[in-house]
Write an enzyme that holds these catalytic residues in place. Structure first.
Site, PDB file in Angstrom:
ATOM      1  N   CYS A 118      -2.679  -7.741  -1.709  1.00 58.03           N
ATOM      2  CA  CYS A 118      -3.768  -8.285  -1.183  1.00 58.03           C
ATOM      3  C   CYS A 118      -4.840  -8.119  -2.252  1.00 58.03           C
ATOM      4  O   CYS A 118      -4.948  -7.148  -3.296  1.00 58.03           O
ATOM      5  CB  CYS A 118      -4.403  -7.427  -0.105  1.00 58.03           C
ATOM      6  SG  CYS A 118      -3.492  -7.607   1.465  1.00 58.03           S
ATOM      7  N   ASP A 159       0.816  -1.293  -0.050  1.00 60.70           N
ATOM      8  CA  ASP A 159      -0.187   0.188   0.068  1.00 60.70           C
ATOM      9  C   ASP A 159       0.755   1.174  -0.045  1.00 60.70           C
ATOM     10  O   ASP A 159       0.652   1.954  -0.986  1.00 60.70           O
ATOM     11  CB  ASP A 159      -0.868  -0.001   1.329  1.00 60.70           C
ATOM     12  CG  ASP A 159      -1.885  -1.226   1.067  1.00 60.70           C
ATOM     13  OD1 ASP A 159      -1.667  -1.926   0.256  1.00 60.70           O
ATOM     14  OD2 ASP A 159      -2.702  -1.005   2.136  1.00 60.70           O
ATOM     15  N   SER A 207      -8.431   0.802   5.902  1.00 62.70           N
ATOM     16  CA  SER A 207      -8.008  -0.133   4.880  1.00 62.70           C
ATOM     17  C   SER A 207      -8.729  -0.208   3.623  1.00 62.70           C
ATOM     18  O   SER A 207      -9.776   0.084   3.869  1.00 62.70           O
ATOM     19  CB  SER A 207      -7.657  -1.725   5.299  1.00 62.70           C
ATOM     20  OG  SER A 207      -7.359  -2.502   4.635  1.00 62.70           O
TER      21      SER A 207
END
Length: 567
Positions: free
Chosen positions: A204, A133, A481
């Site tokens: 992810c 991220d 998130s």
């Protein structure tokens, strides 16, 4: 396309020639010979390859191989590739702990470190490779600051795990914890999901922050077409890295730089694609920071303006059904971008790292096959306007970011249940203190207050796992998130630690959130508001030394990107 004219034999070696040319630079050449330079290499452009390889997270565990491929591409194109490393951290591992305070801090550290190495070593061009991220926007921030010919390479998405015949990922594990606490799942099954969720390398798998940012960066024109839509372990990803190595050498020859590409219209393209994909709220924070680094004007109000006319089209997790590998299988984001371009929603004239415009890159792209239901047509959107809603009101006079998919409704009014940290909020959710109709307030978790603006994946996943997704809201001066969903509002500014209105809320206060009016308000009398304001005292800082204390002293508001190099 127009290119800058070169005036001498060192034109493609603007920076490296200063380091290695001439008799007085013999000591520099001696050092470089020890790391593999030959006589011919000193006459070549030098290209730095910034690798975020690390074994602390599966997102980045394979990036060393991609960096090696990029160097091969650079060398093949006649330049000299030089690989170096920077750090990364793992949000997924640190989530819900004190360690998560370092997450957003790492974005600044990574950007600073890449800028430092490239600036010191005199590289003429740069490839940055990110997989998680924060290191992705960090790579772009460094590219923008340096403004040397550069390309970003995405590390690629993870393949989904499988449990009882259905896809599972890291968010499945977080939600399983909440389900177990709510008596809806056994500890044994939690363990089974834990063991199945992460089958190997890659970021992810849903349209969480990593895949969101990779898509935004591609839409902006800073990575090669399809770079955002490849599996981490695929042959296509290896080819992408090598092709980027060859392409950056051409950018050096043309003197095409990041700030030539990172225009206001390019950022609008990125925002448009993020909305169409149903992307992460973190895109707001990171795109603001990237624009700041490039000296490009961008504000949270641009998300509102663009969001009014751009629909959500992709049925991707966390709010939807599909994972990134399934989007990859139908063609990635290129057909989506062609659809948006044809509808007049993208600026096709924007330049990209291919040396062509966005419209030229998309000219030969074919539409998705008719039998897919991952990406909807413009005439049949999942949501007619943006899921990223910028709210203002007396609780967020400088703005807040809500993620409203439509499934959780468009408004919520409830009584405040106030917590001064993420850990306390999570405990309240898991032990049953949080009830139907509550607005969970998590404060003193902003960029300065945390410090570090932690993501609230543990609390939001616990809410979903306990079956309260449609029954409560969660608001915070922290952030979320990309895997968070439900009725959530983050990035509330000014944050509580600097005396923002969130600091004034008490248990039982009525709070209303209205996504249609784009408002978030605390419903108390003016006299009571003034009384609380007068009584409020700033809390002592959680850290007084080290990187977190330094960050807290430097960081700007979330509404301007939470950057540490304000100018």
């Amino acid at each position: 396309m127009a290119t800058r004219k070169r005036s001498n034999k060192t034109a493609t070696r603007k920076y490296s020639s200063v380091v290695v040319d001439g008799i007085e630079r013999a000591p520099s050449r001696a050092m470089l010979r020890a790391v593999g330079f030959k006589d011919d290499d000193f006459r070549k452009s030098q290209i730095g390859v910034a690798s975020t390889w690390s074994m602390v997270t599966p997102c980045n565990m394979h990036i060393d191989k991609l960096a090696a491929e990029a160097v091969k591409g650079i060398d093949k194109a006649g330049a000299k590739g030089v690989e170096f490393n920077t750090i990364t951290i793992s949000d997924g591992i640190s989530m819900g702990s004190e360690g998560m305070k370092y997450s957003l801090v790492s974005r600044e550290v990574i950007a600073d470190s890449i800028e430092t190495v490239v600036g010191c070593e005199g590289f003429d061009g740069v490839i940055t490779i990110g997989g998680c991220d924060k290191n992705m926007p960090a790579c772009v921030m460094a590219m923008a600051r340096l403004n040397r010919p550069s390309i970003f390479v995405y590390g690629g998405t993870i393949k989904p795990g499988c449990h009882k015949g259905r896809d599972v990922d890291i968010v499945s594990v977080f939600e399983a914890v909440g389900a177990q606490a709510g008596g809806r799942m056994s500890s044994r099954e939690v363990k089974q999901i834990e063991c199945a969720a992460i089958p190997g390398p890659g970021s992810c798998g849903g349209m969480y922050t990593a895949n969101t940012m990779a898509s935004a960066i591609e839409a902006m024109g800073l990575s090669l077409p399809n770079s955002s839509a490849q599996a981490a372990t695929s042959a296509a990803k290896l080819r992408d890295a090598r092709a980027a190595g060859e392409a950056v050498v051409e950018l050096v020859k043309r003197d095409l730089r990041p700030r030539d590409i990172m225009t206001r219209k390019a950022f609008h393209n990125a925002i448009t694609v993020v909305i169409a994909l149903g992307g992460s709220t973190n895109a707001v924070l990171h795109l603001l920071a990237m624009a700041h680094a490039a000296g490009t004007r961008l504000s949270i109000d641009d998300f509102t303006r663009i969001g009014k006319k751009v629909p959500v089209l992709a049925d991707l997790k966390p709010s939807g059904h599909y994972v990134m590998t399934e989007l990859v299988a139908i063609g990635g984001i290129q057909p989506l971008m062609k659809m948006l371009l044809d509808a007049g929603l993208l600026h096709g004239e924007c330049m990209t790292v291919t040396g062509q415009t966005l419209a030229e890159n998309l000219a030969g792209v074919k539409p998705y096959k008719r039998n897919q239901d991952i990406v909807h047509k413009l005439q049949d959107p999942i949501k007619k306007d943006s899921h990223l809603v910028i709210l203002r009101g007396n609780l967020a006079p400088d703005g807040a970011v809500a993620k409203i998919s439509g499934k959780e409704g468009l408004s919520f009014t409830g009584r405040a249940r106030v917590y001064s940290s993420e850990e306390k909020a999570l405990k309240g959710i898991l032990n049953g203190s949080v009830k139907k109709g509550d607005v969970i307030v998590v404060r003193y978790e902003g960029p300065r207050g945390g410090p570090g603006m932690r993501e609230m994946l543990s609390p939001t996943s616990a809410i979903m796992g306990k079956g309260l997704g449609g029954e409560v809201a969660l608001i915070t001066d922290g952030r979320f998130s990309g895997g968070s969903h439900g009725f959530v509002v983050g990035h509330i500014t000014p944050e509580a630690a600097v005396g923002g209105p969130l600091a004034l809320v008490k248990d039982g206060d009525r709070i209303t959130i209205d996504a249609e009016k784009r408002e978030i308000n605390l419903l108390i009398a003016r006299r009571e508001w003034a009384k609380r304001e007068k009584a409020w005292q700033a809390p002592k800082p959680n850290y007084t030394s080290g990187v977190l204390a330094k960050y807290a002293r430097l960081v700007s508001s979330a509404s301007t990107g939470a950057v540490t190099d304000s100018h």
